[in-house]
Design a protein around this motif. Structure first.
Motif, mmCIF file in Angstrom:
data_model
loop_
_atom_site.group_PDB
_atom_site.id
_atom_site.type_symbol
_atom_site.label_atom_id
_atom_site.label_comp_id
_atom_site.label_asym_id
_atom_site.label_seq_id
_atom_site.Cartn_x
_atom_site.Cartn_y
_atom_site.Cartn_z
ATOM 1 N N ALA A 148 0.822 -1.204 0.000
ATOM 2 C CA ALA A 148 0.000 0.000 0.000
ATOM 3 C C ALA A 148 0.862 1.261 0.000
ATOM 4 O O ALA A 148 0.543 2.253 -0.676
ATOM 5 C CB ALA A 148 -0.936 -0.010 1.212
ATOM 6 N N PHE A 149 1.969 1.221 0.749
ATOM 7 C CA PHE A 149 2.891 2.352 0.835
ATOM 8 C C PHE A 149 3.481 2.662 -0.543
ATOM 9 O O PHE A 149 3.556 3.819 -0.957
ATOM 10 C CB PHE A 149 3.992 2.015 1.839
ATOM 11 N N LEU A 150 3.901 1.632 -1.262
ATOM 12 C CA LEU A 150 4.488 1.823 -2.583
ATOM 13 C C LEU A 150 3.465 2.351 -3.580
ATOM 14 O O LEU A 150 3.733 3.281 -4.345
ATOM 15 C CB LEU A 150 5.082 0.508 -3.092
ATOM 16 N N ILE A 151 2.290 1.765 -3.570
ATOM 17 C CA ILE A 151 1.263 2.162 -4.530
ATOM 18 C C ILE A 151 0.842 3.611 -4.302
ATOM 19 O O ILE A 151 0.656 4.377 -5.252
ATOM 20 C CB ILE A 151 0.057 1.215 -4.450
ATOM 21 N N ALA A 152 0.741 4.001 -3.035
ATOM 22 C CA ALA A 152 0.365 5.380 -2.716
ATOM 23 C C ALA A 152 1.405 6.375 -3.213
ATOM 24 O O ALA A 152 1.107 7.566 -3.375
ATOM 25 C CB ALA A 152 0.171 5.529 -1.213
ATOM 26 N N ARG A 153 2.611 5.896 -3.466
ATOM 27 C CA ARG A 153 3.702 6.749 -3.930
ATOM 28 C C ARG A 153 4.045 6.518 -5.394
ATOM 29 O O ARG A 153 5.141 6.857 -5.847
ATOM 30 C CB ARG A 153 4.917 6.547 -3.016
ATOM 31 N N GLY A 154 3.111 5.930 -6.126
ATOM 32 C CA GLY A 154 3.252 5.858 -7.577
ATOM 33 C C GLY A 154 3.963 4.642 -8.121
ATOM 34 O O GLY A 154 4.376 4.657 -9.286
ATOM 35 N N ILE A 155 4.103 3.589 -7.325
ATOM 36 C CA ILE A 155 4.803 2.392 -7.795
ATOM 37 C C ILE A 155 3.834 1.216 -7.840
ATOM 38 O O ILE A 155 3.420 0.688 -6.799
ATOM 39 C CB ILE A 155 5.999 2.054 -6.880
ATOM 40 N N PRO A 156 3.432 0.765 -9.032
ATOM 41 C CA PRO A 156 2.543 -0.390 -9.133
ATOM 42 C C PRO A 156 3.237 -1.657 -8.623
ATOM 43 O O PRO A 156 4.438 -1.855 -8.850
ATOM 44 C CB PRO A 156 2.252 -0.501 -10.628
ATOM 45 N N VAL A 157 2.473 -2.513 -7.955
ATOM 46 C CA VAL A 157 3.046 -3.715 -7.328
ATOM 47 C C VAL A 157 2.256 -4.955 -7.728
ATOM 48 O O VAL A 157 1.026 -4.969 -7.663
ATOM 49 C CB VAL A 157 3.063 -3.593 -5.791
ATOM 50 N N MET A 158 2.989 -5.988 -8.115
ATOM 51 C CA MET A 158 2.436 -7.322 -8.296
ATOM 52 C C MET A 158 2.826 -8.149 -7.072
ATOM 53 O O MET A 158 3.978 -8.133 -6.641
ATOM 54 C CB MET A 158 3.000 -7.973 -9.567
ATOM 55 N N GLY A 159 1.864 -8.851 -6.502
ATOM 56 C CA GLY A 159 2.136 -9.688 -5.337
ATOM 57 C C GLY A 159 2.511 -11.105 -5.735
ATOM 58 O O GLY A 159 2.468 -11.474 -6.916
ATOM 59 N N HIS A 160 2.871 -11.916 -4.746
ATOM 60 C CA HIS A 160 3.303 -13.299 -4.990
ATOM 61 C C HIS A 160 3.065 -14.095 -3.714
ATOM 62 O O HIS A 160 3.661 -13.794 -2.672
ATOM 63 C CB HIS A 160 4.788 -13.299 -5.370
ATOM 64 N N VAL A 161 2.192 -15.112 -3.797
ATOM 65 C CA VAL A 161 1.869 -15.935 -2.632
ATOM 66 C C VAL A 161 2.000 -17.411 -2.984
ATOM 67 O O VAL A 161 2.195 -17.779 -4.134
ATOM 68 C CB VAL A 161 0.442 -15.644 -2.114
ATOM 69 N N GLY A 162 1.855 -18.244 -1.962
ATOM 70 C CA GLY A 162 1.985 -19.685 -2.135
ATOM 71 C C GLY A 162 3.426 -20.100 -1.923
ATOM 72 O O GLY A 162 4.022 -19.806 -0.881
ATOM 73 N N LEU A 163 3.982 -20.790 -2.898
ATOM 74 C CA LEU A 163 5.405 -21.129 -2.861
ATOM 75 C C LEU A 163 6.182 -19.879 -3.221
ATOM 76 O O LEU A 163 6.164 -19.418 -4.360
ATOM 77 C CB LEU A 163 5.703 -22.255 -3.852
ATOM 78 N N THR A 164 6.864 -19.305 -2.241
ATOM 79 C CA THR A 164 7.640 -18.077 -2.454
ATOM 80 C C THR A 164 9.119 -18.439 -2.377
ATOM 81 O O THR A 164 9.648 -18.694 -1.292
ATOM 82 C CB THR A 164 7.271 -17.019 -1.403
ATOM 83 N N PRO A 165 9.809 -18.481 -3.523
ATOM 84 C CA PRO A 165 11.185 -18.984 -3.560
ATOM 85 C C PRO A 165 12.164 -18.259 -2.644
ATOM 86 O O PRO A 165 13.122 -18.860 -2.157
ATOM 87 C CB PRO A 165 11.575 -18.811 -5.033
ATOM 88 N N GLN A 166 11.934 -16.971 -2.384
ATOM 89 C CA GLN A 166 12.851 -16.249 -1.507
ATOM 90 C C GLN A 166 12.764 -16.746 -0.063
ATOM 91 O O GLN A 166 13.669 -16.492 0.734
ATOM 92 C CB GLN A 166 12.579 -14.746 -1.566
ATOM 93 N N ALA A 167 11.671 -17.443 0.263
ATOM 94 C CA ALA A 167 11.487 -17.986 1.611
ATOM 95 C C ALA A 167 11.788 -19.472 1.658
ATOM 96 O O ALA A 167 11.333 -20.174 2.557
ATOM 97 C CB ALA A 167 10.064 -17.715 2.088
#
Length: 289
Positions: A148-167
């Motif tokens: 929400a913080f990024l979007i409010a400042r003009g940066i569109p965001v795609m999310g990623h759930v489920g198997l998250t390789p960074q985790a």
């Protein structure tokens, strides 16, 4: 009409050329899903180089500069060692090589988790130095405030759930997620949290199919599956996987070609021609006039 950079095949150099069409916008991608229905599924493939982007661009809605480049290009054991510098370099190359698809760049591990401010600094750098259209980050409810913080400042965001390789170190491997009722509920709540935060799309990876279908139905933004379900609002694969560049691929990959074998056979033929002095022929040499 915008301007992009195309490779001059005569010199292998990039030159600015007018783009023949406008690049797909993030709002246009978001609007593919109307009242929970996506009539035209979203097509997304990974791209890491300008030439790869050129070849994929006309066929895709989205090109993802994934942190999977760590394994695919650099031979790293996971995506965790990938740096922001690497994502900037490859993201800029893909933007230069495309004119139609919206370009999404992964935020690498360690570049956004510490704080909203850290995430903004990293995401702003990606947009400014690559020209990409949006960023992608992993995590659900824990990252919703940052999204929400990024979007409010003009940066569109795609999310990623489920198997998250960074985790992967927390998850204990790359096994499918959502097999337990508790984990299934968490994946669903994570997706809802990201959608509520304003994510324009959400990748759902490596989950049992009923969970992928439930997520797709539960959120208003497009859900892009990978190892999920054909009922998702779109699909993504690592391009090198579907092209058969590796001997082993995840079970959810459909291998559309066997370019790995083609490349190996072509290299073998070249080596044989060199060793027998069959190459170069006169046609590949410069003769006196």
């Amino acid at each position: 009409m915008s301007t992009t950079f195309q490779l001059d095949t005569a010199t292998s150099r990039a030159h600015p050329t007018p783009a023949p069409m406008k690049r797909l916008t993030i709002p246009a991608v978001r609007q593919r899903k109307i009242d929970g229905v996506t009539a035209q599924p979203v097509v997304m493939l990974t791209a890491y180089t300008a030439r790869q982007a050129q070849l994929l661009d006309a066929h895709c809605d989205l090109l993802l500069v994934g942190d999977s480049l760590g394994q695919v290009i650099y031979g790293l054991p996971s995506s965790i060692p990938v740096t922001l510098d690497l994502m900037v370099a490859h993201g800029a190359a893909v933007v230069r090589g495309s004119y139609h698809a919206a370009v999404i760049v992964d935020m690498p591990f360690g570049s956004y988790e510490a704080s909203k401010e850290q995430a903004f600094a990293s995401a702003a750098r990606l947009l400014k130095e690559t020209g990409c259209d949006a960023v992608k980050l992993e995590g659900g409810a824990a990252m919703a405030e940052t999204v929400a913080f990024l979007i409010a400042r003009g940066i569109p965001v795609m999310g990623h759930v489920g198997l998250t390789p960074q985790a992967v170190n927390v998850l204990g491997g790359y096994n499918a997620r959502g097999r337990s009722a508790e984990e299934a509920d968490k994946i669903l709540s994570d997706a809802r949290a990201l959608a509520d935060a304003g994510a324009f799309a959400i990748v759902v990876e490596g989950v049992v199919e009923p969970i992928a279908v439930a997520v797709t139905r539960a959120v208003p933004c497009p859900v892009i599956g990978i190892g999920a379900s054909a009922q998702c609002d779109g699909q993504v694969l690592v391009t090198e996987d579907m092209l058969g560049m590796f001997e082993r691929v995840p079970r959810f990959v459909k291998v559309y070609a066997n370019l790995g074998d083609t490349i190996a056979q072509t290299a073998a033929q070249f080596a044989a021609d060199v060793r027998t002095r069959a190459f170069p022929e006169q046609a590949q040499t410069y003769q006196p006039k």
